[in-house]
Design a protein around this motif. Structure first.
Motif, PDB file in Angstrom:
ATOM      1  N   ALA A   1     -35.768   8.334 -15.117  1.00  0.00           N
ATOM      2  CA  ALA A   1     -35.017   8.612 -13.892  1.00  0.00           C
ATOM      3  C   ALA A   1     -35.165   7.467 -12.894  1.00  0.00           C
ATOM      4  O   ALA A   1     -34.198   7.081 -12.239  1.00  0.00           O
ATOM      5  N   GLN A   2     -36.361   6.912 -12.801  1.00  0.00           N
ATOM      6  CA  GLN A   2     -36.597   5.800 -11.870  1.00  0.00           C
ATOM      7  C   GLN A   2     -35.719   4.602 -12.229  1.00  0.00           C
ATOM      8  O   GLN A   2     -35.176   3.934 -11.350  1.00  0.00           O
ATOM      9  N   ALA A   3     -35.553   4.329 -13.514  1.00  0.00           N
ATOM     10  CA  ALA A   3     -34.710   3.208 -13.953  1.00  0.00           C
ATOM     11  C   ALA A   3     -33.254   3.463 -13.595  1.00  0.00           C
ATOM     12  O   ALA A   3     -32.538   2.548 -13.180  1.00  0.00           O
TER      13      ALA A   3
ATOM     14  N   LEU B   1     -35.822   3.536 -23.367  1.00  0.00           N
ATOM     15  CA  LEU B   1     -36.257   2.309 -22.702  1.00  0.00           C
ATOM     16  C   LEU B   1     -37.192   2.623 -21.542  1.00  0.00           C
ATOM     17  O   LEU B   1     -37.201   3.734 -21.014  1.00  0.00           O
ATOM     18  N   THR B   2     -37.942   1.607 -21.129  1.00  0.00           N
ATOM     19  CA  THR B   2     -38.810   1.725 -19.966  1.00  0.00           C
ATOM     20  C   THR B   2     -38.036   1.289 -18.725  1.00  0.00           C
ATOM     21  O   THR B   2     -36.944   0.723 -18.826  1.00  0.00           O
ATOM     22  N   VAL B   3     -38.629   1.487 -17.566  1.00  0.00           N
ATOM     23  CA  VAL B   3     -38.015   1.063 -16.312  1.00  0.00           C
ATOM     24  C   VAL B   3     -37.793  -0.448 -16.327  1.00  0.00           C
ATOM     25  O   VAL B   3     -36.733  -0.938 -15.946  1.00  0.00           O
ATOM     26  N   ARG B   4     -38.796  -1.196 -16.787  1.00  0.00           N
ATOM     27  CA  ARG B   4     -38.681  -2.662 -16.841  1.00  0.00           C
ATOM     28  C   ARG B   4     -37.585  -3.121 -17.779  1.00  0.00           C
ATOM     29  O   ARG B   4     -36.847  -4.068 -17.502  1.00  0.00           O
ATOM     30  N   GLN B   5     -37.480  -2.473 -18.932  1.00  0.00           N
ATOM     31  CA  GLN B   5     -36.443  -2.868 -19.896  1.00  0.00           C
ATOM     32  C   GLN B   5     -35.049  -2.634 -19.322  1.00  0.00           C
ATOM     33  O   GLN B   5     -34.156  -3.465 -19.499  1.00  0.00           O
TER      34      GLN B   5
ATOM     35  N   SER C   1     -37.828  14.048  -9.802  1.00  0.00           N
ATOM     36  CA  SER C   1     -37.156  12.807  -9.440  1.00  0.00           C
ATOM     37  C   SER C   1     -36.026  13.121  -8.458  1.00  0.00           C
ATOM     38  O   SER C   1     -35.581  14.262  -8.332  1.00  0.00           O
ATOM     39  N   ALA C   2     -35.546  12.091  -7.785  1.00  0.00           N
ATOM     40  CA  ALA C   2     -34.428  12.256  -6.859  1.00  0.00           C
ATOM     41  C   ALA C   2     -33.184  12.736  -7.605  1.00  0.00           C
ATOM     42  O   ALA C   2     -32.377  13.489  -7.049  1.00  0.00           O
ATOM     43  N   LEU C   3     -33.034  12.339  -8.871  1.00  0.00           N
ATOM     44  CA  LEU C   3     -31.894  12.827  -9.664  1.00  0.00           C
ATOM     45  C   LEU C   3     -32.002  14.326  -9.913  1.00  0.00           C
ATOM     46  O   LEU C   3     -31.013  15.048  -9.790  1.00  0.00           O
ATOM     47  N   GLU C   4     -33.195  14.801 -10.258  1.00  0.00           N
ATOM     48  CA  GLU C   4     -33.375  16.242 -10.476  1.00  0.00           C
ATOM     49  C   GLU C   4     -33.091  17.010  -9.186  1.00  0.00           C
ATOM     50  O   GLU C   4     -32.473  18.076  -9.220  1.00  0.00           O
TER      51      GLU C   4
END
Length: 188
Positions: free
Chosen positions: A150-152, A179-183, A92-95
């Protein structure tokens, strides 16, 4: 290739990765069936630079040894090399930001030097460093432990943290389950 005692590995770069329990479980099942097919990467002193999920899966299976390759380079160069050689899941961009921040802090690398080493534009380096610098550490820890994808964090929590870092941290600390990205987007 060498056999490495897991208990003697130095796991100083574990915080540069999102530790996905599901991935560890799948790897453990694969390792139980087929054995270790990909070596972990270490540098002098047994410092693990790549293979954190494999080591966790081996530990989950109760194994004491990991097959590894000792790279004859300094830690910083090994981290960059491991990033370039990554053939599994995309980080991910965070990593990527955590890796860049680690290299900037410990090695004194400038954004220009990081861009050259990573073979990316300076804007790519700046964007990733910006992500990790704006997110509160508690939020980053929730990403590392897979409580928040990470996407969330990038989609919803970075914009929130830019406006209200304390509120962002409080929101994440109040979460009781992953949680999920949507949540996360709905909460945002």
């Amino acid at each position: 290739m060498v056999e490495l005692e897991i208990k003697h590995l130095v796991l100083r770069y574990a915080s540069l990765r999102v530790m996905d329990p599901g991935r560890v479980g799948r790897l453990a099942a694969s390792l139980a069936r087929e054995g270790q097919r990909s070596p972990v990467l270490v540098v002098a002193g047994g410092v693990l630079v790549d293979g954190y999920h494999r080591v966790a899966a081996l530990q989950e299976l109760g194994r004491d040894l990991a097959t590894g390759v000792e790279l004859p380079v300094a830690e910083a160069e090994a981290l960059v090399l491991a990033w370039r050689l990554e053939t599994g899941r995309r980080k991910s961009a965070l990593e990527e930001g955590w890796l860049l921040l680690e290299l900037a802090r410990t090695q004194g690398r400038s954004a220009s030097e990081l861009a050259a080493e990573m073979r990316r534009p300076r804007s790519w380096v700046s964007q990733r460093l910006g992500l990790v610098r704006v997110l509160p550490e508690t939020v980053q820890e929730a990403v590392r432990t897979s409580k928040i994808p990470a996407q969330a964090a990038m989609k919803s929590l970075v914009p929130m943290a830019r406006v209200d870092a304390e509120g962002c941290a409080q929101l994440v600390s109040a979460l009781t389950e992953a949680l999920t990205v949507r949540q996360v987007a709905r909460l945002y």
